[in-house]
Design an enzyme around this catalytic site. Structure first.
Site, mmCIF file in Angstrom:
data_model
loop_
_atom_site.group_PDB
_atom_site.id
_atom_site.type_symbol
_atom_site.label_atom_id
_atom_site.label_comp_id
_atom_site.label_asym_id
_atom_site.label_seq_id
_atom_site.Cartn_x
_atom_site.Cartn_y
_atom_site.Cartn_z
ATOM 1 C CB SER A 172 -7.360 3.808 2.847
ATOM 2 O OG SER A 172 -6.846 3.586 4.091
ATOM 3 C CE LYS A 193 -3.655 2.309 2.534
ATOM 4 N NZ LYS A 193 -4.684 1.840 3.972
ATOM 5 C CB SER A 230 -7.944 1.254 6.426
ATOM 6 O OG SER A 230 -9.191 2.342 5.932
#
Length: 517
Positions: free
Chosen positions: A189, A113, A213
């Site tokens: 996210s 990420k 997330s």
């Protein structure tokens, strides 16, 4: 938007072109390459990370072949889903000789990420401010552990700007789409990570969870998304200048996967061990537990919103399954004022709006007018709001959250597992929630969409989303399972049982990366 058949044809054309460039075609005998373009994914591409690692150790596929095949799959579907913010393909190929052959995941391709440090690269946080981001000199601690275990990092995944929203649509990197339906979000996210795993590029991806997330992308992409107990992976909360480190208080880095065993094996790999461990290590969890559990459930959200019927249907069918497996199921109630909790959490979460400042090298300042032009309206507004929050207000919010946490964990005196929805609705449509909208509009839409998962970030308790339901339109809807602090093992054992009773790992979205390798 192209229709589904046009999308699949485009994916196959992309794969054909990319495979020729990356050498994947040379891995396939005779006419197998042509068949790979026309047939559904199978073999190595369909394996989970644990299975692929075993195949690599057995020399059925080499680490270089594995990463080249993953790159080919990524480039085949990237134009449709836009899950990659930075390609690290050359880095990954050059890294192959350095892979630790004894690592449990030696040679398995991995994506990170875009908020974690990877040595020799810059992180971007989904923002145009990445132009000012310094090159990392070393890996983050978790990234280092991931590489030491043998994973080969070949890309960074997209995320909403600064990880603020539960969707992944940015001005800097564009819109990331859900492989189950390209008109819908893959969540956030960790949206790019979820899209990559759901589309079959890789079996498992790194992500993080600051208010849901990992669980939200897991829910909307049909994956296993777990937030472990606070401090299980990274040790006690740090104090910076006499104040709690908010990012450590709320966030937990971990992974998204297609199978429970991958999630369980990753937890066993990454959990803290030895003198610094806060909890006794779980070790490897390999299957269901024998104990029948007391399962409590709550349908309405913390803000007392009612989920739409298709979400409620997914929870109710899961409860019936649990009862059929011999677990005792009963309703419970939130043991604190949910509306007050949401308000307090919002104040604490505002501190994350200052993530923009962490992108800048020490001593760097940016004129507010320039900053406003670089970041999205929601990020800028939240940053301004954060500066106006008095410290005594934040302290009172922490105190009330602590009291709510104590009441929440009191629930587990009478139950073992808490079941709730993950979201109030199925996956949001592209454009419904993003950082370019006015902050008042975004907040109103958030209140009617994501109102469950923040609780475990504030309290520190473990929780995970499992893909227990699909809507009539074919969209995944996850169900959340939560436990007391340190109760990660029970969650994993129950997940193994549910996965065996209602398998999901072989379900494929309409957009699935074509490959036979």
């Amino acid at each position: 938007m192209m229709n589904q058949d046009e999308n699949l044809s485009q994916v196959r054309r992309n794969f054909l072109k990319v495979a020729a460039m990356t050498g994947v075609a040379t891995l396939l005998p005779g006419g197998a390459f042509a068949r790979a373009v026309a047939e559904p994914a199978a073999d190595f591409a369909s394996m989970d990370a644990t299975g692929l690692a075993a195949a690599i150790k057995a020399r059925k596929i080499s680490p270089l072949e594995a990463v080249n095949a993953a790159i080919a799959r990524a480039q085949a579907v990237q134009p449709q889903i836009n899950c990659i913010s930075q390609e690290l393909y050359d880095r990954a190929r050059k890294h192959v000789p350095a892979i630790n052959p004894a690592g449990p995941f030696a040679g398995v391709p991995m994506m990170i990420k875009d908020e974690a440090d990877v040595a020799g690269t810059a992180k971007h946080f989904g923002s145009k401010l990445d132009k000012l981001t310094p090159i990392a000199k070393e890996n983050d601690q978790l990234v280092e552990m991931i590489e030491q275990s043998g994973f080969n990092i070949f890309a960074r995944t997209t995320m909403p700007e600064f990880g603020i929203l539960p969707t992944t649509e940015t001005l800097a990197y564009g819109v990331t789409r859900n492989p189950w339906n390209l008109d819908h979000t893959p969540g956030g996210s960790s949206g790019g990570a979820a899209a990559a795993v759901a589309a079959g590029i890789i079996p498992l991806a790194h992500g993080s969870d600051g208010a849901g997330s990992l669980r939200i992308p897991g829910s909307v992409c049909g994956l296993v998304g777990m937030k472990p107990s606070r401090d299980r992976l990274s040790g006690p909360l740090s104090i910076v200048n006499g104040k709690m480190d908010v990012s450590g208080f709320l966030g937990e880095s971990f992974c998204l996967s297609r199978t429970v065993r991958d999630t369980a094996n990753m937890l066993a790999l990454l959990e803290m061990k030895g003198a610094g461990a806060v909890y006794p290590p779980i070790g490897k969890v390999t299957g269901p537990g024998a104990k029948r559990l007391r399962v409590g459930y709550i349908m309405n959200s913390l803000g007392d919103h009612t989920p739409v019927p298709e979400v409620a249907e997914g929870v109710n069918s899961t409860l019936k399954l649990l009862e059929s497996l011999g677990h005792h199921v009963s309703p419970v109630k939130w043991p604190f004022d949910g509306a007050t909790f949401v308000e307090d959490f919002t104040v604490v979460y505002l501190a994350r709006a200052n993530e923009a400042k962490k992108l800048l090298p020490p001593g760097t300042s940016v004129d507010p007018k320039i900053l406003r032009a670089l970041v999205e309206p929601v990020s800028f507004s939240m940053s301004q709001l954060a500066e106006d929050v008095p410290e005594d207000m934040v302290a009172k919010c922490y105190a009330r959250i602590a009291a709510a946490s104590k009441a929440y964990f009191g629930l587990f005196d009478t139950i073992d597992i808490l079941v709730t929805p993950v979201l109030l609705k199925p996956p949001a449509r592209i454009g419904d929630i993003n950082g370019s909208l006015p902050v008042a509009v975004v907040m109103q839409r958030l209140n009617n969409y994501a109102d469950y998962t923040m609780l475990q970030n504030a309290t520190g308790g473990p929780a995970l989303s499992l893909p227990m339901h699909w809507t009539r339109d074919g969209l995944p809807v996850g169900v959340q399972f939560a436990g007391p602090l340190g109760g990660d093992r029970a969650l994993l054992e129950l997940s193994f049982e549910l996965e065996a009773a209602q398998p999901w790992a072989q379900r494929r979205p309409p957009l699935w990366a074509p490959s036979k390798v």
